[in-house]
Write a protein that holds these residues in place. Structure first.
Motif, PDB file in Angstrom:
ATOM      1  N   ASP A  99     -73.358 -70.215  17.432  1.00  0.00           N
ATOM      2  CA  ASP A  99     -74.992 -69.722  17.010  1.00  0.00           C
ATOM      3  C   ASP A  99     -74.788 -68.170  17.655  1.00  0.00           C
ATOM      4  OD1 ASP A  99     -77.048 -68.698  16.401  1.00  0.00           O
ATOM      5  OD2 ASP A  99     -78.263 -70.505  16.695  1.00  0.00           O
ATOM      6  N   ARG A 102     -77.339 -67.532  20.561  1.00  0.00           N
ATOM      7  CA  ARG A 102     -77.308 -68.045  21.582  1.00  0.00           C
ATOM      8  C   ARG A 102     -76.197 -67.336  22.784  1.00  0.00           C
ATOM      9  NH1 ARG A 102     -80.400 -73.148  22.262  1.00  0.00           N
ATOM     10  NH2 ARG A 102     -81.394 -73.225  19.966  1.00  0.00           N
ATOM     11  N   CYS A 161     -78.420 -69.095  13.687  1.00  0.00           N
ATOM     12  CA  CYS A 161     -79.782 -70.137  14.075  1.00  0.00           C
ATOM     13  C   CYS A 161     -79.050 -71.639  13.920  1.00  0.00           C
ATOM     14  CB  CYS A 161     -80.812 -69.997  12.836  1.00  0.00           C
ATOM     15  SG  CYS A 161     -81.530 -68.280  12.943  1.00  0.00           S
ATOM     16  N   GLY A 206     -78.154 -73.220  16.364  1.00  0.00           N
ATOM     17  CA  GLY A 206     -78.416 -73.931  17.787  1.00  0.00           C
ATOM     18  C   GLY A 206     -77.395 -74.295  18.528  1.00  0.00           C
ATOM     19  N   HIS A 263     -85.491 -72.243  14.150  1.00  0.00           N
ATOM     20  CA  HIS A 263     -84.622 -71.195  15.177  1.00  0.00           C
ATOM     21  C   HIS A 263     -84.735 -69.871  14.631  1.00  0.00           C
ATOM     22  CE1 HIS A 263     -81.608 -74.433  16.461  1.00  0.00           C
ATOM     23  NE2 HIS A 263     -82.705 -74.691  17.158  1.00  0.00           N
ATOM     24  N   GLU A 274     -88.065 -68.590  15.745  1.00  0.00           N
ATOM     25  CA  GLU A 274     -88.393 -68.255  17.499  1.00  0.00           C
ATOM     26  C   GLU A 274     -87.416 -67.049  17.525  1.00  0.00           C
ATOM     27  OE1 GLU A 274     -88.093 -73.160  18.977  1.00  0.00           O
ATOM     28  OE2 GLU A 274     -86.105 -71.710  18.666  1.00  0.00           O
ATOM     29  N   ASN A 275     -86.276 -66.565  16.750  1.00  0.00           N
ATOM     30  CA  ASN A 275     -85.377 -65.579  16.892  1.00  0.00           C
ATOM     31  C   ASN A 275     -86.079 -64.234  16.440  1.00  0.00           C
ATOM     32  OD1 ASN A 275     -83.183 -66.488  18.333  1.00  0.00           O
ATOM     33  ND2 ASN A 275     -82.376 -67.395  16.304  1.00  0.00           N
TER      34      ASN A 275
END
Length: 265
Positions: free
Chosen positions: A162, A165, A189, A191, A238, A241-242
């Protein structure tokens, strides 16, 4: 197909179980980091491969020590003997298991690997920016665990990460420098591990099956990911969140709504 494997290395810290050992080709899988650790699991053969004439060798470490301990060298010697008869050896591993696929690639005679969010190392001296696994790094021997020096440099394969990350992205960059025949496939996304959306929507089996053909198709993997993310609660969480972190509030709100609808919240 018998689901009972032959235990071919039975240590206190490391274990190897072999299914369909008389085959001419072999798939190697590696147990990833688990919480809590401290016990071996009971592995099962991967039917897709065994039914297609592959042996299945499953490796596991009892503790989250990244397979680096006082049994590592004996384990490595045993793997070298075990894989000598096979004309083709492929492997797949997640996170700690992805690291192990790299670390033991030379002993395993690994030709092609599918690595999901792997680490280059957990040694603080080599990756001071990654503090996620410091609880496991205290006893980690950076020399014994040196993938750049102890692995099969000609190994081919694909790393799935991802890109949002940053720690996983930095590990992938280091791996690609040490292994020039390994490429990166970004699954936005997804994870950690990066295949969570594929796993949620049934796409990882199709990705894994590509090892049977001898070629992992990065474009196809991306398409599996795109197809799955529309109905994946994990993806929308995700993404929210991003987007929130980057100040894209309209997108974050839309993604939150999609996540709530899909997860039933």
């Amino acid at each position: 197909m018998s689901r009972t494997g032959q235990r071919v290395f039975d240590g206190d810290r490391l274990r190897a179980t072999l299914f369909n050992g008389d085959a001419r080709k072999a798939l190697v899988t590696f147990r990833q980091r688990i919480t809590p650790d401290g016990a071996f699991s009971d592995p099962k053969p991967i039917a897709r491969f065994v039914n297609q004439g592959y042996a299945h060798l499953h490796l596991q470490s009892r503790k989250n020590d990244w397979y680096i301990n006082d049994e590592t060298e004996a384990f490595e010697d045993r793997l070298r003997d075990l894989t000598a008869p096979y004309r083709r050896v492929v492997g797949t591993g997640f996170s700690m298991g992805g690291y192990a696929a790299l670390r033991f690639s030379k002993a395993l005679r690994l030709q092609h690997a599918l690595l999901v969010s792997p680490q280059f190392s957990i040694a603080p001296s080599l990756v001071p920016w990654d503090k996620r696994y410091r609880d496991s790094a205290a006893g980690f021997d950076p020399d014994l665990g040196d993938v750049a020096r102890r692995s099969r440099r000609g190994l081919k394969g694909v790393i799935l990460i991802d890109p949002f990350r940053p720690m996983d992205r930095r590990h992938a960059d280091l791996i690609c420098v040490a292994f020039p025949n390994i490429s990166v496939c970004s699954l936005g996304c997804g994870g950690h591990p990066a295949t969570r959306i594929l796993g949620e929507t049934g796409g990882f089996g199709r990705v894994q099956a590509q090892l049977l053909s001898g070629r992992v198709d990065v474009d196809a993997i991306r398409q599996f990911h795109r197809s799955g993310r529309r109905t994946s609660a994990i993806y929308w969480r995700h993404l929210a969140e991003n987007a929130q972190k980057r100040g894209h509030l309209d997108l974050a709100n839309e993604a939150c709504a999609r996540h709530a609808a899909l997860s039933g919240d």
